[in-house]
Design an enzyme around this catalytic site. Structure first.
Site, PDB file in Angstrom:
ATOM      1  N   THR A  13       4.729  25.842  26.815  1.00 62.17           N
ATOM      2  CA  THR A  13       5.215  25.621  28.039  1.00 62.17           C
ATOM      3  C   THR A  13       6.211  26.703  28.451  1.00 62.17           C
ATOM      4  O   THR A  13       6.200  27.233  29.506  1.00 62.17           O
ATOM      5  CB  THR A  13       5.604  24.119  28.086  1.00 62.17           C
ATOM      6  OG1 THR A  13       4.627  23.173  27.896  1.00 62.17           O
ATOM      7  CG2 THR A  13       6.248  23.756  29.523  1.00 62.17           C
ATOM      8  N   VAL A  14       7.394  26.602  27.814  1.00 63.73           N
ATOM      9  CA  VAL A  14       8.187  27.710  28.402  1.00 63.73           C
ATOM     10  C   VAL A  14       7.941  29.168  28.156  1.00 63.73           C
ATOM     11  O   VAL A  14       8.011  30.033  28.995  1.00 63.73           O
ATOM     12  CB  VAL A  14       9.588  27.458  27.423  1.00 63.73           C
ATOM     13  CG1 VAL A  14      10.528  28.527  27.643  1.00 63.73           C
ATOM     14  CG2 VAL A  14      10.098  26.154  27.653  1.00 63.73           C
ATOM     15  N   ALA A  43       3.130  36.275  20.101  1.00 67.39           N
ATOM     16  CA  ALA A  43       2.618  35.672  18.978  1.00 67.39           C
ATOM     17  C   ALA A  43       2.569  34.109  19.128  1.00 67.39           C
ATOM     18  O   ALA A  43       3.288  33.478  19.921  1.00 67.39           O
ATOM     19  CB  ALA A  43       3.961  35.646  17.900  1.00 67.39           C
ATOM     20  N   VAL A 132      20.249  24.973  26.445  1.00 67.51           N
ATOM     21  CA  VAL A 132      20.975  23.901  26.975  1.00 67.51           C
ATOM     22  C   VAL A 132      20.827  23.702  28.175  1.00 67.51           C
ATOM     23  O   VAL A 132      21.113  24.787  29.037  1.00 67.51           O
ATOM     24  CB  VAL A 132      22.341  23.696  26.363  1.00 67.51           C
ATOM     25  CG1 VAL A 132      23.058  22.502  27.077  1.00 67.51           C
ATOM     26  CG2 VAL A 132      22.748  23.765  24.939  1.00 67.51           C
ATOM     27  N   GLY A 134      18.108  23.460  30.478  1.00 71.76           N
ATOM     28  CA  GLY A 134      17.206  24.226  31.031  1.00 71.76           C
ATOM     29  C   GLY A 134      17.594  25.278  32.062  1.00 71.76           C
ATOM     30  O   GLY A 134      18.200  26.322  31.709  1.00 71.76           O
ATOM     31  N   GLY A 187       3.729  14.070  31.784  1.00 72.34           N
ATOM     32  CA  GLY A 187       4.237  15.235  31.019  1.00 72.34           C
ATOM     33  C   GLY A 187       5.621  15.161  30.775  1.00 72.34           C
ATOM     34  O   GLY A 187       6.054  16.389  30.208  1.00 72.34           O
ATOM     35  N   LYS A 205      21.821  19.848  21.357  1.00 77.67           N
ATOM     36  CA  LYS A 205      22.284  20.585  22.880  1.00 77.67           C
ATOM     37  C   LYS A 205      24.071  20.417  22.546  1.00 77.67           C
ATOM     38  O   LYS A 205      24.784  21.186  22.995  1.00 77.67           O
ATOM     39  CB  LYS A 205      21.822  19.954  23.870  1.00 77.67           C
ATOM     40  CG  LYS A 205      20.407  20.326  24.125  1.00 77.67           C
ATOM     41  CD  LYS A 205      19.828  19.696  25.242  1.00 77.67           C
ATOM     42  CE  LYS A 205      18.234  19.984  25.237  1.00 77.67           C
ATOM     43  NZ  LYS A 205      17.515  19.180  26.198  1.00 77.67           N
TER      44      LYS A 205
END
Length: 434
Positions: A13-14, A43, A132, A134, A187, A205
Site C-alpha cells: 500500500t505505502v 523489490a 509515526v 502517517g 480497509g 510508534k
C-alpha cells in the site's frame, strides 16, 4: 539537472503510493529536490501481481538485497515492513554507502540502535518521518522545529484502526466485534488486526517518539501496554456520562521521578482536541517547556498520506538536509545515559474504576474502606438502579472516578476488592488523561 537513483523495497500500500508520486509528479519532486529522481528498482514479493502503478523502465526483483547492493542506487526506500528482514536490507544498504528512507516503526522500535549506529559509521542518513503518524510531520516537529524545548510530555492517538473502532462504538453504540468488522470491510483493519488492537503498533510508534523527545533508549517490551480488544461498550457509555471519551493513547510524561511511558485505553475530557479526533485520524499533543502546548492532527495511515511523508524524506535526503539533521539529532545515540523510568509507586493520576457488586446494603462501604486504606479518594460515583424486577442480590455495576491516586496503590486495591465475596471480578481500571 543531475540525476539521483532510487531503489524501492516493498510495493504494498505505502510503496505503491510512493511509486505513484515518483511517476506522476516527477517534475514537482525534481524542482524541490534540485535533482531528477530516477526510480530504478522495485523489490516485491510477487512479480506477477497486478499493480495500480506503471513499472515501465523499472527493474523488478524478488530479492531486496539486489537493490541494497546495487552501486548505482544512492537511496534505498524501505516500505516492506516487518523487523528482521527489513533491518538486514537496511543495514546492507548502509554498508553499501546508501542513504535510507524508511516507514518501518517496528524495525526502528526493535533494532533502531543498530541501524543508526551503522548509519553513523557509514556517514549516511536514515530518514523516518513516515514511521509515526502517517502524513503528520511529527518527527520533524519534535526533532527540529521544537529543538529549543525540553519536551515535558506528549499524549497521542497513533493508530487509525483503533480510533475508527472506538469512534463507531462511541457514536453508534456498536459492540467491539461489529466495529472491528466494519473497519476490516473498509480497509482500515487487516484480516488479522492483532498488532493494531492489542496496542503493539502504538507502542512501536511511542518508542520512536520517546527516543526523539527524551533519548529514552527503550524497546517495545519496556512499555506497559493494553489494547482495545478487551474493552466493553459499557465503559465507553459510562465514560460518556461522566463527560469523557475513551481513546487508545500513547502517553509519555517526564518528571523529577523519571519518564512514564504507557499505551492504554484512556479517558479524555470531551471538548478537548484529543477527545474530538474521530475515525481513522491521528493526533499528537506535545508539551514543551518553552512553547507550551502544540497539537498535530491528520491522516495517520493510508496510501497517499504515508507516501507523502516518505517522499518528503526522500527530498530531504537528496538535498542533503537529512544527513545534517541525522548528525545533529543523533537518534539512538546516547546509550550511556538512559532516562530513568518512573516507578509505579511514584506515578499519580486519576482513574476510572468499574466494579460488578452485589446489590445489598453495606457493599459500597466495604469497597470504599479498601480504597481508603490505599489512599484513594473518590471524586464521583455512578450506580444505576437494578430495577424492582431484578433478582435479589444480583450484581450491578458501580463506577467510581478517583482523585489523583498512586498507580501501585490503585492496582493493589483492585486486587483486594476482586477477592471480596460481594465483588464479581474482574474489575475494570482505566486511566484518565487531564
Amino acid at each position: 539537472m543531475e540525476d539521483v537513483t532510487v531503489g524501492l523495497v516493498g510495493l504494498g500500500t505505502v510503496g505503491t503510493g510512493v511509486a505513484k508520486l515518483l511517476t506522476e509528479h516527477a517534475d514537482r519532486i525534481a524542482r524541490r529536490a534540485g535533482k531528477r529522481v530516477r526510480w530504478k528498482w522495485a523489490a516485491v514479493r510477487d512479480p506477477r501481481k497486478a499493480r495500480d502503478v506503471s513499472l515501465d523502465g523499472v527493474r523488478v526483483t524478488t530479492d531486496p538485497m539486489e537493490v541494497a547492493r546495487d552501486p548505482e542506487v544512492s537511496i534505498l526506500v524501505e516500505t516492506m515492513g516487518g523487523i528482521d528482514q527489513a533491518a538486514e536490507v537496511v543495514l546492507a544498504a548502509l554498508d553499501s554507502g546508501k542513504h535510507v528512507v524508511t516507514a518501518n516503526k517496528a524495525m526502528l522500535a526493535e533494532r533502531g540502535r543498530e541501524v543508526f549506529d551503522r548509519a553513523r559509521r557509514a556517514h549516511r542518513a536514515v530518514a523516518f518521518e513516515a514511521s509515526v503518524g502517517g502524513g503528520i510531520p511529527i518527527v520533524q516537529a519534535i526533532g527540529v522545529s521544537l529543538a529549543a524545548n525540553q519536551v515535558q510530555g506528549l499524549a497521542a492517538i497513533l493508530n487509525g484502526t483503533c480510533n475508527f473502532i472506538l469512534t463507531k462504538m462511541t457514536m453508534e453504540g456498536l459492540p467491539y466485534a461489529e466495529a472491528l468488522a466494519q473497519a476490516q470491510s473498509l480497509g482500515y483493519a487487516e484480516a488479522d488486526p492483532t498488532l493494531d488492537v492489542d496496542g503493539t503498533d502504538t507502542a512501536h510508534k511511542l518508542v520512536v517518539l520517546a527516543q526523539l523527545a527524551f533519548g529514552a533508549n527503550v524497546v517495545t517490551s519496556d512499555i506497559r501496554r493494553r489494547g482495545i480488544d478487551r474493552l466493553d461498550l459499557a465503559d465507553l457509555t459510562y465514560a460518556g456520562e461522566l463527560g469523557y471519551a475513551v481513546k487508545l493513547l500513547a502517553v509519555a510524561r517526564l518528571s523529577e521521578e523519571g519518564l512514564d511511558l504507557r499505551v492504554a485505553p484512556t479517558l479524555v475530557k470531551k471538548g478537548t482536541p484529543l477527545a474530538e479526533v474521530r475515525g481513522p485520524y491521528n493526533a499528537v499533543r506535545v508539551v514543551g517547556d518553552a512553547v507550551g502546548d502544540v497539537f498535530f492532527y491528520g491522516r495517520g495511515a493510508g496510501m497517499m498520506a504515508t507516501a507523502s511523508a516518505v517522499v518528503g524524506d526522500l527530498i530531504d535526503v537528496v538535498t542533503g538536509r537529512a544527513l545534517i539533521t541525522s548528525r545533529v539529532l543523533n537518534p539512538w545515540g546516547d546509550a550511556d545515559h538512559p532516562v530513568a523510568r518512573t516507578p509505579s509507586n511514584r506515578l499519580r493520576r486519576r482513574y476510572y474504576l468499574r466494579f460488578h457488586i452485589a446489590d445489598r446494603p453495606g457493599v459500597i462501604a466495604a469497597l470504599t474502606q479498601v480504597l481508603g486504606a490505599h489512599g484513594i479518594s473518590i471524586a464521583s460515583v455512578i450506580q444505576h438502579d437494578s430495577g424492582d424486577d431484578a433478582p435479589a442480590d444480583s450484581p450491578v455495576p458501580l463506577v467510581i472516578m478517583t482523585h489523583l491516586a498512586v498507580e501501585f496503590e490503585v492496582e493493589a486495591a483492585l486486587k483486594e476488592i476482586d477477592r471480596l465475596d460481594v465483588s464479581h471480578a474482574p474489575s475494570v481500571l482505566l486511566a484518565v488523561e487531564d
